[in-house]
Design an enzyme around this catalytic site. Structure first.
Site, short mmCIF file in Angstrom:
data_model
loop_
_atom_site.label_atom_id
_atom_site.label_comp_id
_atom_site.label_asym_id
_atom_site.label_seq_id
_atom_site.Cartn_x
_atom_site.Cartn_y
_atom_site.Cartn_z
N LYS A 13 0.83 -1.14 0.00
CA LYS A 13 0.05 -0.06 0.09
C LYS A 13 0.87 1.15 -0.07
O LYS A 13 0.65 2.17 -0.77
CB LYS A 13 -0.92 -0.03 1.08
CG LYS A 13 -1.84 -1.18 1.46
CD LYS A 13 -2.94 -0.83 2.57
CE LYS A 13 -2.19 -0.65 3.95
NZ LYS A 13 -1.54 -2.20 4.29
N ARG A 88 -9.24 0.78 9.64
CA ARG A 88 -8.56 -0.30 9.87
C ARG A 88 -9.70 -1.19 10.86
O ARG A 88 -9.50 -2.31 11.18
CB ARG A 88 -7.45 -0.42 10.76
CG ARG A 88 -6.16 -0.56 9.59
CD ARG A 88 -5.05 -0.28 10.72
NE ARG A 88 -3.75 -1.07 10.22
CZ ARG A 88 -2.63 -0.46 9.47
NH1 ARG A 88 -2.74 0.74 9.31
NH2 ARG A 88 -1.74 -1.00 9.34
N ARG A 127 11.89 -6.25 4.79
CA ARG A 127 11.87 -4.91 4.44
C ARG A 127 12.80 -4.06 5.37
O ARG A 127 13.09 -4.23 6.40
CB ARG A 127 10.42 -4.54 4.62
CG ARG A 127 10.13 -3.08 4.50
CD ARG A 127 8.62 -2.81 4.37
NE ARG A 127 7.77 -2.85 5.52
CZ ARG A 127 6.60 -2.48 5.59
NH1 ARG A 127 5.90 -2.11 4.72
NH2 ARG A 127 6.19 -2.33 6.97
N ARG A 159 12.06 -1.67 10.71
CA ARG A 159 10.93 -1.27 11.51
C ARG A 159 10.86 -2.46 12.52
O ARG A 159 10.80 -3.47 12.46
CB ARG A 159 9.67 -1.28 10.92
CG ARG A 159 9.28 0.08 10.28
CD ARG A 159 8.17 0.15 9.35
NE ARG A 159 6.96 -0.35 9.83
CZ ARG A 159 5.62 -0.24 9.50
NH1 ARG A 159 5.46 0.45 8.23
NH2 ARG A 159 4.65 -0.72 10.01
N ARG A 170 0.44 -8.89 13.83
CA ARG A 170 -0.27 -7.77 12.96
C ARG A 170 -1.37 -8.42 11.86
O ARG A 170 -2.32 -8.02 11.65
CB ARG A 170 0.92 -6.96 12.18
CG ARG A 170 1.47 -5.74 13.08
CD ARG A 170 2.85 -5.25 12.36
NE ARG A 170 2.52 -4.58 11.08
CZ ARG A 170 3.52 -4.27 10.21
NH1 ARG A 170 4.77 -4.89 10.47
NH2 ARG A 170 3.13 -3.57 9.13
P1 AMP Z 1 1.25 0.89 8.83
O1 AMP Z 1 2.33 1.56 8.63
O2 AMP Z 1 0.01 1.21 8.28
O3 AMP Z 1 1.70 -0.85 8.78
O4 AMP Z 1 1.00 1.10 10.38
C1 AMP Z 1 1.87 0.73 11.57
C2 AMP Z 1 1.06 0.66 12.93
O5 AMP Z 1 0.46 1.84 13.08
C3 AMP Z 1 0.10 -0.53 12.96
O6 AMP Z 1 0.57 -1.91 13.35
C4 AMP Z 1 -0.98 0.08 14.12
O7 AMP Z 1 -0.26 -0.17 15.15
C5 AMP Z 1 -0.61 1.62 13.82
N1 AMP Z 1 -1.64 2.21 13.00
C6 AMP Z 1 -1.74 2.70 11.65
N2 AMP Z 1 -3.03 2.89 11.40
C7 AMP Z 1 -3.79 2.81 12.05
C8 AMP Z 1 -5.19 2.70 12.17
N3 AMP Z 1 -5.86 3.23 11.32
N4 AMP Z 1 -5.91 2.29 13.13
C9 AMP Z 1 -5.19 1.76 14.31
N5 AMP Z 1 -3.69 1.85 14.39
C10 AMP Z 1 -2.95 1.96 13.30
#
Ligand code: AMP
Length: 216
Positions: A13, A88, A127, A159, A170
């Site tokens: 994404k 989410r 990654r 990360r 996750r």
């Molecule tokens: P991402 O970079 O989108 O994979 O997000 C990394 C982490 O940020 C996720 O595993 C969640 O802990 C938090 N996070 C990001 N977006 C959301 C969301 N819309 N709702 C809840 N937690 C989020």
């Protein structure tokens, strides 16, 4: 152009959203990037979010809804937006609907990037990131010089939430809380499935074929 890029962690994404936002000249709004910037800057929000992010859990809905409400009202969203990593959960999707109705920018398309679980684990655990926002992969997308960003020369890092146990958590959270939104948007007739297993360029082309008709 009012778009959500949807899909499991590791579906690509972020990579696609960055390119698509440039191509269609709309802001890329990644809630993960917003939260990580807060963690780096040590804000109160960042400190709270980190506790959840490090465990592979979702940050509470009310925090995310507040972030997205403010962000969508910024002037750069006047011609649309590309959301990445939001919504989410069902409450986040319902809150988004309300916010978008208020600002008169209803969602047009939800692109669901589909990639099988075993491939997601390989992608995420290999990654490597740069703080400038670029991402690389130890097998699929090596930088020219090991451990160094091609764009800015920064030092690459993994990360914390890309470590294997956190990745599995996750993916479980995705299946339980986020995946049900596929039916939610499908029932509303705005979901389009994208095969996310091809090259970055293939996936980009598939998405452009869907989005071009929405260009204003
Ligand atoms: P991402 O970079 O989108 O994979 O997000 C990394 C982490 O940020 C996720 O595993 C969640 O802990 C938090 N996070 C990001 N977006 C959301 C969301 N819309 N709702 C809840 N937690 C989020």
């Amino acid at each position: 152009m009012n778009i959500v890029l949807f899909g499991p962690p590791g579906a690509g994404k972020g990579t696609q959203a960055k390119e698509l936002a440039k191509h269609y000249n709309i802001p890329h709004i990644s809630t993960g990037d917003i939260l990580r910037a807060n963690v780096r800057e040590g804000t109160k929000l960042g400190m709270k979010a980190k506790e959840y992010m490090d465990k592979g859990e979702l940050v509470p809905d009310e925090v995310l809804i507040g972030i997205i409400r403010d962000r969508l009202q910024q002037p750069d969203c006047k011609n649309g937006y590309m959301l990445d990593g939001y919504p989410r959960t069902l409450p986040q999707a319902e809150a988004l609907k309300e916010i978008l109705e208020k600002i008169g920018k209803p969602l047009e398309v939800v692109l669901n990037i589909d990639v099988p679980d075993d491939e997601l684990i390989d992608r995420l655990s290999g990654r490597r990131m740069c703080s400038c926002g670029e991402s690389y992969h130890l097998i699929f997308n090596l930088p020219l010089k090991e451990g160094t960003c091609d764009s800015c020369g920064g030092k690459l890092y993994q990360r914390d939430d890309d470590k294997e146990e956190v990745v599995r958590q996750r993916l479980e959270v995705y299946a339980a809380k986020t995946k049900p939104l596929i039916d939610y948007y499908s029932d509303r007739g705005i979901l389009v499935n994208i095969d996310g297993t091809g090259s970055v360029e293939d996936v980009f082309r598939q998405i452009c074929d869907v989005l071009d008709p929405y260009r204003k």
